[in-house]
Design a protein around this motif. Structure first.
Motif, PDB file in Angstrom:
ATOM      1  N   UNK A   1       5.445  -1.725   5.342  1.00  7.30           N
ATOM      2  CA  UNK A   1       4.667  -2.125   4.634  1.00  7.30           C
ATOM      3  C   UNK A   1       5.272  -2.715   3.468  1.00  7.30           C
TER       4      UNK A   1
ATOM      5  N   UNK B   1       4.809  -6.967   3.093  1.00 11.14           N
ATOM      6  CA  UNK B   1       3.662  -7.291   2.418  1.00 11.14           C
ATOM      7  C   UNK B   1       3.814  -7.634   0.840  1.00 11.14           C
TER       8      UNK B   1
ATOM      9  N   UNK C   1       7.036  -2.043  -2.416  1.00 15.30           N
ATOM     10  CA  UNK C   1       6.131  -1.163  -2.422  1.00 15.30           C
ATOM     11  C   UNK C   1       6.936   0.154  -2.846  1.00 15.30           C
TER      12      UNK C   1
ATOM     13  N   UNK D   1       8.308   3.695  -2.149  1.00  9.59           N
ATOM     14  CA  UNK D   1       8.583   4.702  -1.165  1.00  9.59           C
ATOM     15  C   UNK D   1       7.825   6.028  -1.292  1.00  9.59           C
ATOM     16  N   UNK D   2       7.067   6.201  -0.182  1.00 12.40           N
ATOM     17  CA  UNK D   2       5.993   7.677  -0.383  1.00 12.40           C
ATOM     18  C   UNK D   2       6.789   8.918  -0.038  1.00 12.40           C
TER      19      UNK D   2
ATOM     20  N   UNK E   1       3.945 -10.944  11.598  1.00 13.63           N
ATOM     21  CA  UNK E   1       2.812 -10.565  10.843  1.00 13.63           C
ATOM     22  C   UNK E   1       1.652  -9.876  11.732  1.00 13.63           C
TER      23      UNK E   1
ATOM     24  N   UNK F   1       2.989  -6.543  12.604  1.00  8.57           N
ATOM     25  CA  UNK F   1       2.925  -5.789  11.323  1.00  8.57           C
ATOM     26  C   UNK F   1       1.565  -5.125  11.097  1.00  8.57           C
ATOM     27  N   UNK F   2       0.332  -5.942  11.288  1.00  5.57           N
ATOM     28  CA  UNK F   2      -1.012  -5.673  11.298  1.00  5.57           C
ATOM     29  C   UNK F   2      -1.130  -4.626  12.528  1.00  5.57           C
TER      30      UNK F   2
ATOM     31  N   UNK G   1       0.437  -1.171  11.428  1.00  5.20           N
ATOM     32  CA  UNK G   1      -0.196  -0.440  10.161  1.00  5.20           C
ATOM     33  C   UNK G   1      -1.654   0.016  10.531  1.00  5.20           C
ATOM     34  N   UNK G   2      -2.278  -0.724  11.380  1.00  4.87           N
ATOM     35  CA  UNK G   2      -3.661  -0.328  11.879  1.00  4.87           C
ATOM     36  C   UNK G   2      -3.243   0.980  12.803  1.00  4.87           C
TER      37      UNK G   2
ATOM     38  N   UNK H   1      -1.146   2.789  12.553  1.00  6.05           N
ATOM     39  CA  UNK H   1      -0.778   4.194  11.554  1.00  6.05           C
ATOM     40  C   UNK H   1      -2.196   4.704  10.842  1.00  6.05           C
TER      41      UNK H   1
ATOM     42  N   UNK I   1      -2.542  -7.144   6.479  1.00  6.75           N
ATOM     43  CA  UNK I   1      -1.615  -6.060   6.522  1.00  6.75           C
ATOM     44  C   UNK I   1      -1.569  -5.568   5.003  1.00  6.75           C
TER      45      UNK I   1
ATOM     46  N   UNK J   1      -4.370  -3.283   4.864  1.00  5.13           N
ATOM     47  CA  UNK J   1      -4.140  -1.986   5.565  1.00  5.13           C
ATOM     48  C   UNK J   1      -2.978  -1.012   4.801  1.00  5.13           C
TER      49      UNK J   1
ATOM     50  N   UNK K   1       1.854  10.587   3.445  1.00  5.87           N
ATOM     51  CA  UNK K   1       3.483  10.959   3.524  1.00  5.87           C
ATOM     52  C   UNK K   1       3.762  10.986   4.920  1.00  5.87           C
TER      53      UNK K   1
ATOM     54  N   UNK L   1       5.081   7.062   8.181  1.00  6.71           N
ATOM     55  CA  UNK L   1       6.030   6.756   8.982  1.00  6.71           C
ATOM     56  C   UNK L   1       6.252   7.214  10.226  1.00  6.71           C
TER      57      UNK L   1
END
Lengths: 160, 162
Positions: A89, A92, A95, A97-98, A132, A135-136, A139-140, A142, B143, B146, B159, B162
């Motif tokens: 992520x 892009x 960010x 980190x979660x 890219x 990457x999409x 992410x999609x 996920x 992206x 998303x 969380x 990942x």
């Protein structure tokens, strides 16, 4: 190609994020990565820290934990192993980190720093388009997996 | 604006142009490329309660909400449906079809009278053939959106991203 570059290339080849990239381009990208080593138990990053890097696990494994890791009730998020990536992520833009990332084995990461990725994108715009798109896709998938879990689908049915 | 652009703009509705120009997926995409999308797009109208796409169906179109709003459900019509989101004007759905062929992962229902613009994945593929560098622009924008959606999810689920 040096032995080190060959090893980086072989690891990058395994990662879905770099699928369908021409070998020559993947070698170029892999060669931009920086190697980082962590002992078992080392904290790779804290939750809430800012990240602008993508990492590929070359050796070892990482566990992502949300909440306080000293708390036995802390939720274990997930683990990744050799050939898998995290931090996509951040491609892009920076960010937070979660989750906290901890090495659960002696671990070696190949890290693509944000600046290196930016340079690669500028100099290689067409292969960067493939990256890219991958990457999409990552992410999609996920997002679909997370939505499937929210819907109560069993974990094993929530792969996509 | 050249003669071609003027002619095209006279044919394509102002509403469509307005929606596409403000659409986050097309941020940074030049006018000449947007014209391909203007021509390829179709407008559809749905009444409140009408199903726009159904979970499990094969899908080839990306949907952009031009007006109104939709609800996104899994298990719609079953004993245990789950409402995942409500999407307003200028939001989009069905984006998976422009990445890889896969069955629809949710049912989308019009929450009120809603009009949408559909864009076939084949139109995007044509654009990538004619202007390869636009693939990186559009996929980066996708992206980013998303990524925002993953981060916006409840932390208990987020969380595990990942």
């Amino acid at each position: 190609m040096s032995e080190k570059e060959q090893k980086q290339f072989e690891v990058f080849k395994k990662a879905g994020l770099f699928a369908w990239m021409a070998s020559e381009q993947l070698q170029k990208l892999a060669a931009l990565s920086v190697e980082r080593r962590y002992e078992t138990g080392a904290v790779i990053h804290e939750a809430g820290s800012e990240g602008s890097e993508v990492a590929v696990v070359a050796e070892g494994a990482i566990r992502f934990v949300s909440g306080d890791s000293d708390d036995p009730n802390a939720q274990q998020a997930s683990s990744i192993e050799s050939g898998e990536t995290y931090g996509e992520m951040c491609l892009t833009g920076p960010e937070k980190r979660t989750a906290k990332a901890i090495a659960v084995l002696p671990t070696v990461l190949y890290v693509l720093e944000g600046e290196a990725i930016g340079r690669y994108a500028k100099e290689n715009p067409d292969p960067y388009g493939i990256l890219t798109t991958n990457l999409a896709r990552v992410l999609a998938r996920k997002l679909r997996r997370l939505n499937a879990l929210r819907s109560g689908y069993p974990e094993e049915e929530a792969i996509l | 604006m050249n003669t071609e652009s003027r002619l095209l703009h006279s044919i394509v509705s102002e509403r469509l142009v307005g929606v596409f120009k403000n659409f986050p997926l097309f941020a940074g995409v030049p006018e000449e490329v947007l014209m391909v999308f203007y021509v390829a797009s179709q407008e559809k109208i749905f009444r409140a309660g009408q199903i726009v796409v159904r979970e499990g169906d094969h899908g080839e179109d990306l949907y952009i909400i031009g007006g109104g709003s939709v609800e996104v459900w899994t298990g719609y019509g079953s004993e245990h449906p789950t409402k995942l989101a409500v999407l307003p004007k200028n939001a989009f759905f069905g984006e998976m079809c422009i990445i890889e062929p896969t069955p629809r992962s949710a049912t989308v229902v019009a929450a009120e009278t809603t009009f949408v613009y559909t864009l076939a994945s084949s139109a995007l593929n044509k654009v990538y053939q004619l202007w390869p560098r636009q693939q990186a622009v559009i996929m980066n924008n996708l992206s980013r959106e998303l990524s925002r959606r993953v981060i916006a999810l409840d932390p208990a689920y987020r969380d595990r991203a990942y």
